[in-house]
Motif scaffolding. Structure first.
Motif, PDB file in Angstrom:
ATOM      1  N   GLN A 100      -0.407  16.909 -15.081  1.00  0.00           N
ATOM      2  CA  GLN A 100       0.081  16.663 -16.442  1.00  0.00           C
ATOM      3  C   GLN A 100       1.192  15.615 -16.410  1.00  0.00           C
ATOM      4  O   GLN A 100       1.290  14.780 -17.305  1.00  0.00           O
ATOM      5  N   LEU A 101       2.008  15.678 -15.365  1.00  0.00           N
ATOM      6  CA  LEU A 101       3.119  14.733 -15.237  1.00  0.00           C
ATOM      7  C   LEU A 101       2.656  13.373 -14.733  1.00  0.00           C
ATOM      8  O   LEU A 101       3.217  12.345 -15.106  1.00  0.00           O
ATOM      9  N   ASN A 102       1.631  13.375 -13.877  1.00  0.00           N
ATOM     10  CA  ASN A 102       1.133  12.126 -13.289  1.00  0.00           C
ATOM     11  C   ASN A 102      -0.348  12.313 -12.926  1.00  0.00           C
ATOM     12  O   ASN A 102      -0.654  12.754 -11.822  1.00  0.00           O
ATOM     13  N   PRO A 103      -1.247  11.965 -13.828  1.00  0.00           N
ATOM     14  CA  PRO A 103      -2.674  12.237 -13.600  1.00  0.00           C
ATOM     15  C   PRO A 103      -3.367  11.313 -12.590  1.00  0.00           C
ATOM     16  O   PRO A 103      -4.511  11.558 -12.224  1.00  0.00           O
ATOM     17  N   ASN A 104      -2.693  10.302 -12.104  1.00  0.00           N
ATOM     18  CA  ASN A 104      -3.335   9.325 -11.208  1.00  0.00           C
ATOM     19  C   ASN A 104      -3.077   9.604  -9.738  1.00  0.00           C
ATOM     20  O   ASN A 104      -2.781   8.696  -8.968  1.00  0.00           O
ATOM     21  N   GLN A 105      -3.246  10.833  -9.341  1.00  0.00           N
ATOM     22  CA  GLN A 105      -3.016  11.206  -7.943  1.00  0.00           C
ATOM     23  C   GLN A 105      -4.307  11.764  -7.350  1.00  0.00           C
ATOM     24  O   GLN A 105      -4.622  12.938  -7.509  1.00  0.00           O
ATOM     25  N   GLU A 106      -5.016  10.904  -6.657  1.00  0.00           N
ATOM     26  CA  GLU A 106      -6.312  11.315  -6.111  1.00  0.00           C
ATOM     27  C   GLU A 106      -6.190  12.473  -5.128  1.00  0.00           C
ATOM     28  O   GLU A 106      -7.056  13.337  -5.071  1.00  0.00           O
ATOM     29  N   LYS A 107      -5.114  12.521  -4.361  1.00  0.00           N
ATOM     30  CA  LYS A 107      -4.945  13.603  -3.388  1.00  0.00           C
ATOM     31  C   LYS A 107      -4.772  14.948  -4.077  1.00  0.00           C
ATOM     32  O   LYS A 107      -5.285  15.965  -3.603  1.00  0.00           O
ATOM     33  N   VAL A 108      -4.068  14.955  -5.179  1.00  0.00           N
ATOM     34  CA  VAL A 108      -3.880  16.206  -5.929  1.00  0.00           C
ATOM     35  C   VAL A 108      -5.211  16.642  -6.534  1.00  0.00           C
ATOM     36  O   VAL A 108      -5.571  17.823  -6.466  1.00  0.00           O
ATOM     37  N   TRP A 109      -5.956  15.710  -7.113  1.00  0.00           N
ATOM     38  CA  TRP A 109      -7.277  16.053  -7.660  1.00  0.00           C
ATOM     39  C   TRP A 109      -8.184  16.604  -6.556  1.00  0.00           C
ATOM     40  O   TRP A 109      -8.913  17.570  -6.756  1.00  0.00           O
ATOM     41  N   ILE A 133     -12.227  10.352  -6.958  1.00  0.00           N
ATOM     42  CA  ILE A 133     -13.008   9.172  -6.576  1.00  0.00           C
ATOM     43  C   ILE A 133     -12.816   8.028  -7.570  1.00  0.00           C
ATOM     44  O   ILE A 133     -12.718   6.868  -7.181  1.00  0.00           O
ATOM     45  N   LYS A 134     -12.709   8.381  -8.848  1.00  0.00           N
ATOM     46  CA  LYS A 134     -12.506   7.345  -9.874  1.00  0.00           C
ATOM     47  C   LYS A 134     -11.152   6.645  -9.681  1.00  0.00           C
ATOM     48  O   LYS A 134     -11.049   5.433  -9.825  1.00  0.00           O
ATOM     49  N   ILE A 135     -10.127   7.416  -9.321  1.00  0.00           N
ATOM     50  CA  ILE A 135      -8.802   6.838  -9.104  1.00  0.00           C
ATOM     51  C   ILE A 135      -8.812   5.934  -7.878  1.00  0.00           C
ATOM     52  O   ILE A 135      -8.268   4.836  -7.900  1.00  0.00           O
ATOM     53  N   ASP A 136      -9.443   6.416  -6.811  1.00  0.00           N
ATOM     54  CA  ASP A 136      -9.495   5.637  -5.571  1.00  0.00           C
ATOM     55  C   ASP A 136     -10.875   5.787  -4.942  1.00  0.00           C
ATOM     56  O   ASP A 136     -11.106   6.721  -4.176  1.00  0.00           O
ATOM     57  N   PRO A 137     -11.793   4.869  -5.265  1.00  0.00           N
ATOM     58  CA  PRO A 137     -13.160   4.958  -4.713  1.00  0.00           C
ATOM     59  C   PRO A 137     -13.197   4.914  -3.186  1.00  0.00           C
ATOM     60  O   PRO A 137     -14.171   5.334  -2.580  1.00  0.00           O
ATOM     61  N   ASN A 138     -12.137   4.415  -2.567  1.00  0.00           N
ATOM     62  CA  ASN A 138     -12.091   4.331  -1.104  1.00  0.00           C
ATOM     63  C   ASN A 138     -11.350   5.499  -0.457  1.00  0.00           C
ATOM     64  O   ASN A 138     -11.118   5.466   0.743  1.00  0.00           O
TER      65      ASN A 138
END
Length: 142
Positions: A100-109, A133-138
Motif C-alpha cells: 500500500q505504501l510502495n506497490p512497485n516492489q517485485e520482491k515483496v509481491w 514479473i510486470k514490475i521487473d520482467p528480469n
C-alpha cells in the motif's frame, strides 16, 4: 609495474568502500521514520531481527509502525518476522501494508505470492507473481 598494481588495488578498495557507503546510505534513507519514537523502536527491533530473534523483534516493530504508520521498512521487517515465526496471516497483512505504501516492489509481491499459496489463496498468489514479473520482467526468482 608494481606501482601500477598498487594503484589498481588502492582504487579497487576505494571503489568498494564508496559502493558500500552508497549502499548503506540508500538503505539508511529507506529506513528513515518520521519520528524519534519510531526510530528508537525500530533500532531495538533491528538488533533482535539481525540476531534472528524474530519473536522479540515483532513487538518493537509493531511499536515503530504505531508511531509512524508510513514507516515502510518497519512494515517490511514486521512481515518477514511474522513469516519467520510461521504466522502467515500477519505476514500477509504486513506485506500488503508495505505494498500500500510502495506497490512497485517485485520482491515483496514475490514473497507474498508464496504466503498466498500457503494460505490456500491461489488466485491471489498468481496475481502477486504476475505483478512481480510486470514490475521487473528480469527478476530471476519470479
Amino acid at each position: 609495474m608494481k606501482l601500477k598494481h598498487l594503484h589498481r588495488s588502492a582504487f579497487a578498495r576505494f571503489s568498494c568502500a564508496l559502493l558500500l557507503i552508497l549502499l548503506c546510505t540508500s538503505i539508511h534513507s529507506f529506513a528513515q521514520p518520521k519520528n524519534r519514537d519510531a526510530a528508537l523502536a525500530y533500532n531495538k527491533a533491528l538488533a533482535h531481527y539481525n540476531a534472528q530473534n524474530y519473536q522479540f523483534a515483532i513487538p518493537y516493530l509493531a511499536e515503530a509502525v504505531t508511531h509512524d504508520p508510513s514507516f515502510e521498512a518497519a512494515f517490511h521487517l514486521l512481515a518477514v518476522s511474522f513469516d519467520q515465526t510461521k504466522d502467515t496471516r500477519n505476514a500477509i497483512l504486513n506485506y500488503e501494508k508495505v505494498l500500500q505504501l510502495n506497490p512497485n516492489q517485485e520482491k515483496v509481491w514475490y514473497n507474498l505470492s508464496f504466503l498466498y499459496v500457503e494460505n490456500k489463496q491461489s488466485d491471489k498468489a498468481i496475481q502477486a507473481l504476475e505483478k512481480a514479473i510486470k514490475i521487473d520482467p528480469n527478476y530471476a526468482k519470479a
